[in-house]
Design a protein around this motif. Structure first.
Motif, PDB file in Angstrom:
ATOM      1  N   GLU A 176       8.912  22.776   8.727  1.00 55.99           N
ATOM      2  CA  GLU A 176       9.007  22.894  10.189  1.00 55.99           C
ATOM      3  C   GLU A 176       8.377  21.702  10.904  1.00 55.99           C
ATOM      4  O   GLU A 176       8.638  21.489  12.093  1.00 55.99           O
ATOM      5  CB  GLU A 176       8.268  24.152  10.685  1.00 55.99           C
ATOM      6  N   LEU A 177       7.513  20.968  10.221  1.00 55.63           N
ATOM      7  CA  LEU A 177       6.775  19.888  10.896  1.00 55.63           C
ATOM      8  C   LEU A 177       7.093  18.524  10.293  1.00 55.63           C
ATOM      9  O   LEU A 177       6.259  17.613  10.284  1.00 55.63           O
ATOM     10  CB  LEU A 177       5.265  20.167  10.836  1.00 55.63           C
ATOM     11  N   ARG A 178       8.342  18.409   9.786  1.00 58.89           N
ATOM     12  CA  ARG A 178       8.766  17.117   9.236  1.00 58.89           C
ATOM     13  C   ARG A 178       8.841  16.076  10.347  1.00 58.89           C
ATOM     14  O   ARG A 178       8.955  16.402  11.529  1.00 58.89           O
ATOM     15  CB  ARG A 178      10.162  17.256   8.618  1.00 58.89           C
ATOM     16  N   LEU A 179       8.831  14.820   9.934  1.00 58.23           N
ATOM     17  CA  LEU A 179       8.983  13.717  10.880  1.00 58.23           C
ATOM     18  C   LEU A 179      10.278  13.926  11.687  1.00 58.23           C
ATOM     19  O   LEU A 179      11.286  14.348  11.118  1.00 58.23           O
ATOM     20  CB  LEU A 179       9.079  12.423  10.058  1.00 58.23           C
TER      21      LEU A 179
ATOM     22  N   ASP B 174       7.539  15.220   0.676  1.00 56.97           N
ATOM     23  CA  ASP B 174       7.119  16.186  -0.335  1.00 56.97           C
ATOM     24  C   ASP B 174       6.166  17.172   0.339  1.00 56.97           C
ATOM     25  O   ASP B 174       5.201  16.745   0.971  1.00 56.97           O
ATOM     26  CB  ASP B 174       6.402  15.436  -1.473  1.00 56.97           C
ATOM     27  N   PRO B 175       6.425  18.467   0.227  1.00 58.52           N
ATOM     28  CA  PRO B 175       5.528  19.402   0.914  1.00 58.52           C
ATOM     29  C   PRO B 175       4.185  19.597   0.196  1.00 58.52           C
ATOM     30  O   PRO B 175       3.292  20.248   0.734  1.00 58.52           O
ATOM     31  CB  PRO B 175       6.333  20.709   0.925  1.00 58.52           C
ATOM     32  N   SER B 176       4.019  18.999  -1.002  1.00 63.64           N
ATOM     33  CA  SER B 176       2.788  19.264  -1.762  1.00 63.64           C
ATOM     34  C   SER B 176       1.817  18.086  -1.738  1.00 63.64           C
ATOM     35  O   SER B 176       2.130  16.993  -2.225  1.00 63.64           O
ATOM     36  CB  SER B 176       3.143  19.608  -3.212  1.00 63.64           C
ATOM     37  N   LEU B 177       0.622  18.319  -1.211  1.00 63.35           N
ATOM     38  CA  LEU B 177      -0.419  17.283  -1.237  1.00 63.35           C
ATOM     39  C   LEU B 177      -0.962  17.115  -2.660  1.00 63.35           C
ATOM     40  O   LEU B 177      -1.205  16.000  -3.114  1.00 63.35           O
ATOM     41  CB  LEU B 177      -1.529  17.664  -0.242  1.00 63.35           C
TER      42      LEU B 177
ATOM     43  N   LEU C 264       0.852  -1.193   0.000  1.00 61.99           N
ATOM     44  CA  LEU C 264       0.000   0.000   0.000  1.00 61.99           C
ATOM     45  C   LEU C 264       0.890   1.246   0.000  1.00 61.99           C
ATOM     46  O   LEU C 264       1.959   1.242   0.604  1.00 61.99           O
ATOM     47  CB  LEU C 264      -0.857   0.041   1.274  1.00 61.99           C
ATOM     48  N   THR C 265       0.421   2.286  -0.667  1.00 63.52           N
ATOM     49  CA  THR C 265       1.101   3.582  -0.576  1.00 63.52           C
ATOM     50  C   THR C 265       0.291   4.453   0.368  1.00 63.52           C
ATOM     51  O   THR C 265      -0.897   4.709   0.135  1.00 63.52           O
ATOM     52  CB  THR C 265       1.230   4.234  -1.969  1.00 63.52           C
ATOM     53  N   ILE C 266       0.957   4.833   1.466  1.00 60.92           N
ATOM     54  CA  ILE C 266       0.257   5.573   2.521  1.00 60.92           C
ATOM     55  C   ILE C 266       0.791   6.990   2.583  1.00 60.92           C
ATOM     56  O   ILE C 266       1.996   7.198   2.796  1.00 60.92           O
ATOM     57  CB  ILE C 266       0.473   4.893   3.879  1.00 60.92           C
ATOM     58  N   GLY C 267      -0.081   7.947   2.393  1.00 65.07           N
ATOM     59  CA  GLY C 267       0.305   9.352   2.533  1.00 65.07           C
ATOM     60  C   GLY C 267      -0.030   9.814   3.930  1.00 65.07           C
ATOM     61  O   GLY C 267      -1.136   9.556   4.421  1.00 65.07           O
ATOM     62  N   LEU C 268       0.930  10.462   4.594  1.00 62.86           N
ATOM     63  CA  LEU C 268       0.655  11.024   5.925  1.00 62.86           C
ATOM     64  C   LEU C 268       0.850  12.516   5.802  1.00 62.86           C
ATOM     65  O   LEU C 268       1.922  12.971   5.373  1.00 62.86           O
ATOM     66  CB  LEU C 268       1.598  10.422   6.962  1.00 62.86           C
ATOM     67  N   CYS C 269      -0.185  13.271   6.130  1.00 62.34           N
ATOM     68  CA  CYS C 269      -0.157  14.696   5.813  1.00 62.34           C
ATOM     69  C   CYS C 269      -0.478  15.549   7.041  1.00 62.34           C
ATOM     70  O   CYS C 269      -1.434  15.265   7.765  1.00 62.34           O
ATOM     71  CB  CYS C 269      -1.195  14.956   4.720  1.00 62.34           C
ATOM     72  N   GLY C 270       0.327  16.587   7.258  1.00 58.06           N
ATOM     73  CA  GLY C 270       0.027  17.546   8.325  1.00 58.06           C
ATOM     74  C   GLY C 270       1.189  17.683   9.283  1.00 58.06           C
ATOM     75  O   GLY C 270       2.309  17.972   8.875  1.00 58.06           O
TER      76      GLY C 270
ATOM     77  N   LEU D 117       5.406  11.373   2.814  1.00 60.61           N
ATOM     78  CA  LEU D 117       5.339  12.235   4.005  1.00 60.61           C
ATOM     79  C   LEU D 117       5.132  13.678   3.555  1.00 60.61           C
ATOM     80  O   LEU D 117       6.035  14.291   2.978  1.00 60.61           O
ATOM     81  CB  LEU D 117       6.634  12.107   4.801  1.00 60.61           C
ATOM     82  N   VAL D 118       3.946  14.195   3.803  1.00 63.57           N
ATOM     83  CA  VAL D 118       3.587  15.532   3.323  1.00 63.57           C
ATOM     84  C   VAL D 118       3.466  16.473   4.521  1.00 63.57           C
ATOM     85  O   VAL D 118       2.550  16.335   5.341  1.00 63.57           O
ATOM     86  CB  VAL D 118       2.247  15.481   2.553  1.00 63.57           C
ATOM     87  N   SER D 119       4.396  17.403   4.626  1.00 60.24           N
ATOM     88  CA  SER D 119       4.346  18.348   5.750  1.00 60.24           C
ATOM     89  C   SER D 119       5.109  19.608   5.401  1.00 60.24           C
ATOM     90  O   SER D 119       5.955  19.594   4.508  1.00 60.24           O
ATOM     91  CB  SER D 119       4.986  17.718   6.994  1.00 60.24           C
TER      92      SER D 119
END
Ligand code: NCD
Length: 361
Positions: free
Chosen positions: A186-189, A207-210, A150-156, A181-183
């Motif tokens: 400043e809020l990277r993992l 990637d910062p772009s959703l 699965l490709t899982i996008g985590l955003c925020g 990982l979309v953030s």
């Protein structure tokens, strides 16, 4: 005695057996309605919560057990200056099992060290939230039919979002999983999580772009920017609306993508998305109750043929004191409560705090 402090406290087989049991409870709730008669669950919420606390209470009541506890630190002896360890020593003399939430990273591990009964971490600061992860895994498995490939996008808010940290740890154990990982920058993992992904050879991109990435996702996990964990409130104001999922963005997504969110939602998912059949965050809530029922049964040792029992190291097992060394995470329970014994593990030649996983100084 087993605790659930991080998602890694359960083996993959045990997680599977828990999810299977949750499925049986969904199908035959009446068969489980008396399993916990005579047992008491304490819910100790040092930090506010609606769904997680009520979900635990509803789970225990659904099993025929009883509940006691408090819903804010101000209504407990914490307000008088009591440490977590002392509160847990006292409450674990009354209850058979404890679900606790605390604003400090590592507080649940500190609790497990002194408890007479199983501890369930219902969120420790920005660190982990393993029962939300069990909820997420059950939701994904039931709605996508699998947990692998699965490709899982985590955003925020990937920095402070404990649900994100726990979900990534858990999903890394399944084959063919890719993370997007979309953030904001400043809020990277956190670095230690990114390093673990790199060193484990896991497939991930930041990637910062959703908009640019949503089309690749099978699951989109939206999260709230965690205002309460920012030291600088002006920075929160600047970042709080970084991502808003709306129908324009949903139009770029796969037709069978699912949108999850641990809730509460603030502004990050427009209400118009609720009508889209891919919006599954309210279904996710119900799965949370069933998986917590399964977990309570397992940790109370009310063994069912469903359960796989494996030997998994306990939360602080193998950790050691190192003279002169302290955790350098100012959100760690060992910093907030200096009477906590500092304990460390060695990871790739470096000392990390065994409570919160941050590097030591
Ligand atoms: C999450 C939490 O508390 O970490 N909520 C929850 O448990 N359902 C997410 C959040 O507060 O943003």
């Amino acid at each position: 005695m087993r605790h659930l402090i991080s998602p890694m406290d359960l083996s993959v087989k045990e997680i599977e057996s828990l999810l299977d049991l949750a499925g049986s409870i969904i199908d035959h709730p009446a068969a489980f309605a008396h399993k916990c008669e005579g047992k008491q669950l304490a819910t100790l919420f040092f930090e506010p919560s609606t769904r997680t606390r009520l979900s635990f209470e509803s789970a225990m009541l659904g099993l025929g057990g009883q509940v006691l506890g408090f819903s804010s630190a101000s209504s407990s002896s914490t307000a008088k200056g009591e440490t977590v360890s002392d509160t847990i020593r006292v409450v674990s003399s009354y209850a058979d099992i404890i679900a606790m939430r605390h604003p400090k990273d590592g507080a649940a591990a500190a609790a497990a060290r002194v408890s007479r009964c199983p501890i369930i971490n219902a969120g420790d600061g920005g660190h982990h939230h393993p029962t939300q992860t069990l909820t997420d895994l059950l939701t994904i498995r039931r709605l996508k039919g699998r947990l692998d490939h699965l490709t899982i996008g985590l955003c925020g808010d990937l920095k402070f979002g404990r649900t994100v940290h726990s979900l990534i740890k858990a999903m890394c154990r399944y084959e063919g999983v890719r993370f997007i990982l979309v953030s904001p920058q400043e809020l990277r993992l956190p670095d230690h999580d990114l390093q673990a992904l790199r060193e484990g050879g896991f497939d991930f991109v930041e990637d910062p772009s959703l908009e640019n990435t949503i089309g690749e996702m099978d699951v989109l996990y939206m999260t709230r920017i965690q205002g309460e964990r920012f030291a600088d409130k002006a920075e929160y104001e600047r970042l709080k609306d970084s991502y808003i999922l709306d129908m324009a963005k949903m139009a770029l997504a796969k037709r069978d993508m699912i949108v999850l969110h641990p809730l509460p939602r603030v502004n990050e998912i427009a209400v118009e998305v609720d009508e889209d059949p891919r919006a599954k965050y309210f279904d996710q809530v119900l799965f949370g109750k069933y998986v917590r029922m399964a977990l309570i049964l397992k940790l109370l040792g009310l063994n069912d043929p469903h359960f796989t029992e494996e030997t998994v190291p306990g939360p602080l097992e193998g950790a050691q004191t190192v003279p002169g060394l302290h955790c350098c995470n100012d959100r760690c329970i060992t910093v907030a409560e200096p009477t906590q014994k500092s304990l460390f593990r060695t990871v790739d030649g470096h000392h990390v705090c065994a409570y919160c996983d941050h590097a030591a100084n």
